[in-house]
Scaffold this motif. Structure first.
Motif, short mmCIF file in Angstrom:
data_model
loop_
_atom_site.label_atom_id
_atom_site.label_comp_id
_atom_site.label_asym_id
_atom_site.label_seq_id
_atom_site.Cartn_x
_atom_site.Cartn_y
_atom_site.Cartn_z
N GLU A 1 69.19 12.42 44.82
CA GLU A 1 69.03 11.84 43.49
C GLU A 1 70.16 10.86 43.18
O GLU A 1 69.95 9.78 42.63
CB GLU A 1 68.99 12.95 42.43
CG GLU A 1 68.85 12.45 41.00
CD GLU A 1 67.52 11.78 40.73
OE1 GLU A 1 67.35 11.22 39.63
OE2 GLU A 1 66.63 11.79 41.62
N ARG A 2 71.38 11.23 43.55
CA ARG A 2 72.53 10.36 43.31
C ARG A 2 72.40 9.06 44.10
O ARG A 2 72.74 7.98 43.60
CB ARG A 2 73.81 11.10 43.68
CG ARG A 2 75.09 10.36 43.32
CD ARG A 2 76.30 11.27 43.39
NE ARG A 2 76.45 11.92 44.68
CZ ARG A 2 76.18 13.20 44.91
NH1 ARG A 2 75.72 13.98 43.95
NH2 ARG A 2 76.36 13.71 46.11
N SER A 3 71.89 9.16 45.32
CA SER A 3 71.70 7.97 46.15
C SER A 3 70.66 7.04 45.53
O SER A 3 70.80 5.81 45.56
CB SER A 3 71.29 8.37 47.56
OG SER A 3 72.32 9.06 48.21
N ARG A 4 69.59 7.62 44.98
CA ARG A 4 68.56 6.80 44.33
C ARG A 4 69.15 6.05 43.14
O ARG A 4 68.94 4.83 42.98
CB ARG A 4 67.41 7.69 43.86
CG ARG A 4 66.25 6.93 43.22
CD ARG A 4 65.24 7.89 42.60
NE ARG A 4 65.78 8.56 41.43
CZ ARG A 4 65.78 8.04 40.20
NH1 ARG A 4 65.26 6.83 39.99
NH2 ARG A 4 66.31 8.69 39.20
N ILE A 5 69.92 6.76 42.31
CA ILE A 5 70.52 6.12 41.14
C ILE A 5 71.52 5.06 41.55
O ILE A 5 71.58 3.96 40.96
CB ILE A 5 71.17 7.20 40.25
CG1 ILE A 5 70.10 8.13 39.67
CG2 ILE A 5 71.98 6.56 39.12
CD1 ILE A 5 70.65 9.31 38.89
N ALA A 6 72.32 5.34 42.57
CA ALA A 6 73.32 4.37 43.03
C ALA A 6 72.65 3.11 43.56
O ALA A 6 73.13 1.99 43.34
CB ALA A 6 74.19 5.01 44.11
N SER A 7 71.54 3.27 44.29
CA SER A 7 70.86 2.10 44.84
C SER A 7 70.31 1.21 43.72
O SER A 7 70.24 -0.01 43.88
CB SER A 7 69.73 2.53 45.77
OG SER A 7 68.69 3.19 45.06
N ILE A 8 69.96 1.82 42.58
CA ILE A 8 69.46 1.04 41.44
C ILE A 8 70.60 0.35 40.72
O ILE A 8 70.58 -0.87 40.49
CB ILE A 8 68.68 1.96 40.47
CG1 ILE A 8 67.39 2.45 41.12
CG2 ILE A 8 68.39 1.22 39.16
CD1 ILE A 8 66.67 3.52 40.33
N LEU A 9 71.63 1.12 40.33
CA LEU A 9 72.74 0.55 39.56
C LEU A 9 73.61 -0.38 40.38
O LEU A 9 74.32 -1.22 39.83
CB LEU A 9 73.59 1.68 38.97
CG LEU A 9 72.87 2.63 38.00
CD1 LEU A 9 73.86 3.62 37.39
CD2 LEU A 9 72.15 1.85 36.92
N GLY A 10 73.57 -0.22 41.70
CA GLY A 10 74.36 -1.09 42.56
C GLY A 10 73.61 -2.33 43.01
O GLY A 10 74.16 -3.17 43.73
N SER A 11 72.36 -2.47 42.59
CA SER A 11 71.57 -3.64 43.01
C SER A 11 71.93 -4.87 42.19
O SER A 11 72.45 -4.77 41.07
CB SER A 11 70.08 -3.34 42.84
OG SER A 11 69.73 -3.24 41.46
N ALA A 12 71.64 -6.04 42.75
CA ALA A 12 71.93 -7.29 42.05
C ALA A 12 71.10 -7.39 40.77
O ALA A 12 71.54 -8.00 39.78
CB ALA A 12 71.63 -8.47 42.97
N SER A 13 69.93 -6.81 40.77
CA SER A 13 69.06 -6.89 39.59
C SER A 13 69.66 -6.19 38.39
O SER A 13 69.36 -6.54 37.24
CB SER A 13 67.69 -6.26 39.91
OG SER A 13 67.06 -6.92 40.97
N ALA A 14 70.51 -5.19 38.62
CA ALA A 14 71.10 -4.43 37.52
C ALA A 14 72.34 -5.11 36.95
O ALA A 14 72.83 -4.69 35.90
CB ALA A 14 71.47 -3.02 38.00
N ALA A 15 72.83 -6.14 37.61
CA ALA A 15 74.10 -6.76 37.19
C ALA A 15 74.06 -7.28 35.77
O ALA A 15 75.00 -7.07 34.99
CB ALA A 15 74.47 -7.88 38.16
#
Length: 256
Positions: free
Chosen positions: A129-143
Motif C-alpha cells: 500500500e505504501r508503494s502504491r501511494i509513493a508511486s502516485i505522490l512521487g509522479s510528475a503528475s502530482a507535482a
C-alpha cells in the motif's frame, strides 16, 4: 533460531519500527532481533497471529492520510508526506513535528521531492500500500496537483496510471499562500489599524471600524474637508462651528 522463525520476524519488525536508523546496518538488526526473539522464546512468547492483509493495508493508508492531513493544515503537506513514506511516522508524531519545518512554499526542492519508491518496513500488505501511494505522490503528475493526488492516493484503490488520468482532467493547483492572521494584522497596522487588530476577536470588527474611520478622516484632511488642528470642545452657548468665522477660514483654505 533462524531468520524465518515468526518470533525473529516479529522482533525484527519491532526493532525497525522503534529504531528506523538501524535500517542500513543489517548485521546489527540481525543480532538484535535474534537476541530479542530468543528472549521471547525463553519466556514462552507465542508467535504473533497473522494479520489480515486488508486490515494491514487499511491501517497503513490511514496512517499516511493522517500524517498528510496534519501537514496540510499548516502548509507542510508535501514534507510530511515525504517523511511518512520514508519511515513509520504516526499522525501524532506528524503534529508534533510539523511546526519545526518551514512552509512547503519556502522549503528547498529536496525537502519536497517524494521518491516513487517507498521505504521497506512493516508487513507485506503495508509495504504494498505504501508503494502504491509513493508511486502516485512521487509522479510528475502530482507535482502541481498535490492535494488532489493525495486525496486519490489515500481514499481510493486507484493505481498510479488511473490517478494520472484523473489528475490530467483537473486544473493546476494554486501555489498562492493565504497569509496568517498575524501577517494580516501587521498589514492592517500599516494602513492605520492596530497590530492587534484581529487578536481576541473572531471578526476584529471594533478595530476595523476604528481603522476605517481614521483612514476616512485622513482623506478628508488631505482635501481640506475638515480642519486638522485639534480644537477645544465648545462651551455652553458658544457659537456654532458653522458661523461666519469658520466659513471664512474654510474659504481661505480653498482659495488659489
Amino acid at each position: 533460531m533462524d531468520a524465518s522463525h515468526p518470533l525473529y520476524i516479529a522482533a525484527r519488525e519491532a526493532l525497525l519500527a522503534a529504531s528506523p536508523e538501524l535500517g542500513n546496518d543489517l548485521d546489527a538488526i540481525h543480532l538484535a532481533a535474534l537476541r530479542a526473539a530468543s528472549a521471547m522464546e525463553a519466556n514462552g512468547a507465542e508467535p504473533p497471529a497473522a494479520v489480515d492483509p486488508q486490515s494491514e493495508r487499511a491501517a497503513e493508508r490511514a496512517r499516511i492520510a493522517g500524517c498528510i492531513a496534519a501537514g496540510h493544515d499548516l502548509g507542510r503537506a508535501r514534507q510530511i508526506a515525504r517523511l511518512a513514506l520514508a519511515g513509520p511516522l504516526t499522525p501524532e508524531g506528524a503534529k508534533a513535528l510539523v511546526s519545526t519545518l518551514p512552509l512547503d512554499s519556502a522549503a528547498p526542492a529536496e525537502a519536497l521531492r517524494i521518491s516513487s519508491i517507498a521505504a521497506q518496513f512493516g508487513g507485506p500488505s503495508a509495504q504494498s500500500e505504501r508503494s502504491r501511494i509513493a508511486s502516485i505522490l512521487g509522479s510528475a503528475s502530482a507535482a502541481d496537483r498535490f492535494s488532489a493526488a493525495a486525496s486519490f492516493a489515500t481514499s481510493t484503490d486507484f493505481d498510479v496510471e488511473q490517478v494520472k488520468a484523473a489528475l490530467a482532467l483537473l486544473p493546476v493547483e494554486s501555489t498562492k499562500r493565504i497569509p496568517t492572521i498575524a501577517e494580516r494584522a501587521a498589514e492592517m497596522a500599516e494602513f492605520g489599524g492596530s497590530e492587534t487588530a484581529f487578536s481576541g476577536r473572531v471578526d476584529g470588527k471594533m478595530d476595523v471600524d476604528a481603522m476605517w474611520k481614521k483612514a476616512v478622516h485622513e482623506a478628508n484632511v488631505s482635501i481640506g474637508a475638515v480642519d486638522p488642528t485639534p480644537r477645544p470642545a465648545a462651551g455652553p452657548g458658544a457659537p456654532s462651528p458653522t458661523g461666519a468665522e469658520h466659513l471664512a477660514r474654510q474659504h481661505s483654505r480653498h482659495s488659489f
